[in-house]
Design an enzyme around this catalytic site. Structure first.
Site, PDB file in Angstrom:
ATOM      1  N   CYS A 248       0.845  -1.197   0.000  1.00 55.61           N
ATOM      2  CA  CYS A 248       0.000   0.000   0.000  1.00 55.61           C
ATOM      3  C   CYS A 248       0.885   1.253   0.000  1.00 55.61           C
ATOM      4  CB  CYS A 248      -0.881  -0.029   1.248  1.00 55.61           C
ATOM      5  SG  CYS A 248      -2.140   1.253   1.300  1.00 55.61           S
TER       6      CYS A 248
ATOM      7  N   ASP B   3       0.474   3.653   1.873  1.00 56.81           N
ATOM      8  CA  ASP B   3       0.423   4.182   3.240  1.00 56.81           C
ATOM      9  C   ASP B   3       1.818   4.559   3.757  1.00 56.81           C
ATOM     10  OD1 ASP B   3       0.297   4.067   6.258  1.00 56.81           O
ATOM     11  OD2 ASP B   3      -1.811   3.685   5.786  1.00 56.81           O
TER      12      ASP B   3
ATOM     13  N   ARG C  95       3.016   4.672   6.566  1.00 54.86           N
ATOM     14  CA  ARG C  95       3.527   3.967   7.758  1.00 54.86           C
ATOM     15  C   ARG C  95       4.243   2.660   7.425  1.00 54.86           C
ATOM     16  NH1 ARG C  95      -2.306   4.183  10.472  1.00 54.86           N
ATOM     17  NH2 ARG C  95      -2.762   3.677   8.296  1.00 54.86           N
TER      18      ARG C  95
ATOM     19  N   HIS D 146      -1.685  -4.244   5.159  1.00 58.25           N
ATOM     20  CA  HIS D 146      -1.269  -3.752   6.477  1.00 58.25           C
ATOM     21  C   HIS D 146      -2.475  -3.418   7.345  1.00 58.25           C
ATOM     22  CE1 HIS D 146      -2.208   0.574   5.862  1.00 58.25           C
ATOM     23  NE2 HIS D 146      -2.168   0.200   4.602  1.00 58.25           N
TER      24      HIS D 146
ATOM     25  N   CYS E  28      -5.669  -0.143   7.298  1.00 65.16           N
ATOM     26  CA  CYS E  28      -5.553   0.341   5.909  1.00 65.16           C
ATOM     27  C   CYS E  28      -6.759   1.226   5.546  1.00 65.16           C
ATOM     28  CB  CYS E  28      -5.466  -0.848   4.951  1.00 65.16           C
ATOM     29  SG  CYS E  28      -5.263  -0.346   3.227  1.00 65.16           S
TER      30      CYS E  28
HETATM   31 ZN   LIG Z   1      -3.335   0.879   3.111  1.00 64.55          ZN
END
Ligand SMILES: [Zn+2]
Length: 222
Positions: free
Chosen positions: A39, A41, A43, A98, A101
């Site tokens: 992803c 993302d 993080r 993850h 999400c």
């Molecule tokens: Zn995600």
């Protein structure tokens, strides 16, 4: 932005020097062994969590670690995967979802992304995930429902991955292996889909030689 510029100065002044030989070697060409799909993302840091060095991972990122199936259009995902598989010859492909999400949250609550037409259209590639959740996971809610969605989506996207001609061809040859992972942000743990138990298990209990092919039942939530 200033923080990033300072980071670049620091990279050039400190981190680059001990790795200069590696970068000079990499300038001649890359030979990554793994395609890592995850992803967008902020993080998740694939290199940090796998301790990979530059040149080790070919990385594809998008909202929800989604792989549009073959025939879904000429997207960057299919091109990136084809290049990794047919030109670079990667040996493994990992799809890593993850915890927490946002894309999977949007999949479960489509009204919350209704004002984002591109996101809504993109999430249609995870429609199978949404239906699996609706039809099989009615007993879950909140965080557990979201985590189960993340897990199921990794499996759905692995199936999409198999529809890509370059991937299918290498799978027949037996020299490409697919893996489904889920990264838990708050603990740093990684869980992998184990085909024998049809569950996500801690990475230490995972046998990477067995491909995640057949799914027999809904997964336990990690
Ligand atoms: Zn995600």
């Amino acid at each position: 932005m200033q923080k990033l510029i300072q980071g670049i100065h620091q990279f050039q002044g400190k981190s680059f020097v001990p790795m200069q030989g590696l970068f000079e070697q990499l300038a001649k060409g890359q030979k990554p062994e793994t395609l890592f799909i995850t992803c967008s993302d902020s993080r998740i840091d694939p290199a940090l969590l796998t301790q990979a060095k530059p040149g080790d991972l070919f990385i594809l990122r998008n909202a929800g670690n989604i792989v549009p199936p073959h025939g879904a259009g000429n997207g960057g995902e299919a091109a990136t995967i084809e290049f990794a598989v047919a030109a670079l010859g990667v040996k493994d492909i990992i799809i890593c979802g993850h915890s927490h999400c946002g894309a999977m949250h949007g999949l479960l609550k489509p009204d919350q992304v209704a004002a984002l037409p591109a996101v809504s259209a993109w999430l249609s590639h995870a429609e199978t995930t949404r239906r699996i959740m609706r039809d099989n996971y009615g007993h879950l809610e909140g965080e557990r429902l979201l985590t189960a969605t993340v897990e199921e989506n990794v499996l759905v996207q692995l199936e999409n991955l198999r529809t890509l001609p370059a991937v299918g061809s290498r799978l027949v040859r037996g020299d490409l292996h697919l893996h489904g992972w889920v990264y838990k942000i708050e603990t740093g743990e990684v869980f992998a889909y184990d085909v024998e138990s049809a569950q996500f298990v801690k990475l230490a209990e995972y046998n990477p030689q067995i491909e995640p092919t057949v799914r027999r039942r809904t997964t336990n939530v990690i």
